[in-house]
Design a protein around this motif. Sequence first.
Motif, mmCIF file in Angstrom:
data_model
loop_
_atom_site.group_PDB
_atom_site.id
_atom_site.type_symbol
_atom_site.label_atom_id
_atom_site.label_comp_id
_atom_site.label_asym_id
_atom_site.label_seq_id
_atom_site.Cartn_x
_atom_site.Cartn_y
_atom_site.Cartn_z
ATOM 1 N N HIS A 113 0.854 -1.233 0.094
ATOM 2 C CA HIS A 113 -0.123 -0.034 -0.148
ATOM 3 C C HIS A 113 0.811 1.368 0.041
ATOM 4 O O HIS A 113 0.528 2.413 -0.507
ATOM 5 N N ALA A 114 2.070 0.911 0.448
ATOM 6 C CA ALA A 114 2.922 2.478 0.666
ATOM 7 C C ALA A 114 3.622 2.607 -0.652
ATOM 8 O O ALA A 114 3.678 3.763 -1.229
ATOM 9 N N ALA A 115 3.871 1.430 -1.272
ATOM 10 C CA ALA A 115 4.728 1.482 -2.481
ATOM 11 C C ALA A 115 3.804 1.765 -3.788
ATOM 12 O O ALA A 115 4.135 2.483 -4.673
ATOM 13 N N ARG A 116 2.585 1.566 -3.520
ATOM 14 C CA ARG A 116 1.526 1.663 -4.722
ATOM 15 C C ARG A 116 0.233 2.234 -4.215
ATOM 16 O O ARG A 116 -0.884 1.842 -4.021
ATOM 17 N N PRO A 117 0.377 3.856 -4.472
ATOM 18 C CA PRO A 117 -0.824 4.646 -3.964
ATOM 19 C C PRO A 117 -2.159 4.074 -4.699
ATOM 20 O O PRO A 117 -3.183 4.704 -4.492
ATOM 21 N N ASP A 118 -2.069 3.520 -5.863
ATOM 22 C CA ASP A 118 -3.030 3.364 -6.736
ATOM 23 C C ASP A 118 -3.952 2.011 -6.339
ATOM 24 O O ASP A 118 -5.062 1.817 -6.770
ATOM 25 N N VAL A 119 -3.119 1.449 -5.426
ATOM 26 C CA VAL A 119 -3.687 0.126 -5.187
ATOM 27 C C VAL A 119 -4.735 0.236 -3.802
ATOM 28 O O VAL A 119 -3.923 0.777 -2.786
ATOM 29 N N VAL A 120 -5.884 -0.014 -4.219
ATOM 30 C CA VAL A 120 -6.812 0.002 -2.899
ATOM 31 C C VAL A 120 -6.931 -1.366 -2.144
ATOM 32 O O VAL A 120 -7.013 -1.282 -0.928
ATOM 33 N N LEU A 177 6.550 -7.121 -6.874
ATOM 34 C CA LEU A 177 5.346 -6.661 -7.808
ATOM 35 C C LEU A 177 5.499 -5.849 -8.756
ATOM 36 O O LEU A 177 4.809 -5.756 -9.837
ATOM 37 N N GLY A 178 6.302 -4.851 -8.469
ATOM 38 C CA GLY A 178 6.385 -3.531 -9.359
ATOM 39 C C GLY A 178 4.950 -2.811 -9.541
ATOM 40 O O GLY A 178 4.305 -2.677 -8.536
ATOM 41 N N GLN A 179 4.861 -2.549 -10.732
ATOM 42 C CA GLN A 179 3.619 -1.893 -10.978
ATOM 43 C C GLN A 179 2.360 -2.777 -11.695
ATOM 44 O O GLN A 179 1.482 -2.487 -12.230
#
Length: 266
Positions: A113-120, A177-179
């Motif tokens: 969640h920290a690395a990917r702001p787009d991930v809900v 995981l990356g993007q």
Amino acid sequence: METVTSPPPVLGLPKGIPIKLQFDTPEAARLHRKQMLTAAFRLFSKFGYDEGVAGHITVRDPEHTDHFWVNPFGVDFGSVRIGDLICVNHRGEVVEGNYSVNRAAFAIHSQIHAARPDVVAAAHAHSMYGKAYATLGQKLPPSTQDACAFYEDHGLFTDYGGVVGELEEGQRIAMALGQSKACILQNHGLLTVGGTVEEAAWWFITMDRSCQAQLIAEATGRPVIAIDHETALLTRGQVGFAMAGYFQFQPLLQRILRETPGLFEE
């Protein structure tokens, strides 16, 4: 507001199925996310993804975005109710709820969640076919139409170091995981993410089934990978976009709601 992107114009939105992606208040968005989280746990139990206390699905709080909601440690997936869910902050502290948090859930999901702001939402479980395929140490090939959803859109984490308990390993999983929408954790299992709980849960379900199909094909012969690079990318664009994941979850949601009256009661 949920973050699902709109489908390509050629697809259109089907009639008769309610699709609600925007909410007037954080409270309304939070309730919806918790409802979908509860439904996802019940479905994961129905599909046999539970393995003792292992496995977790998280959803970012719509107001306090460095907090996430997750299943309580030690409660069976098939028994989880909305009132059982706990909210955890960025330090791993339970700020709402009556249960403890799974340390591995915090170590992995907080870093994603920290690395990917787009991930809900993010889902991880020790499903039978997912963990079996994960022993092969390879990505999922585009051997079927469904598997094409993950073509060049999933990572492979090969550095298994025991039960995840430290944030540093969670960070390395987030890097693998990356993007992408998914990651195979070698010798461990599957992890998927999405802009909604519905999307993340569907990617997990269909990825596990794609692993099952691949394992069966490899066990019975030498699979013919006849889907070329361009076709695999085209197919991913048709079945692997965010709204497709969200919508594919809807029939499963209908099923679990019919089979479990009062599912969304506290």
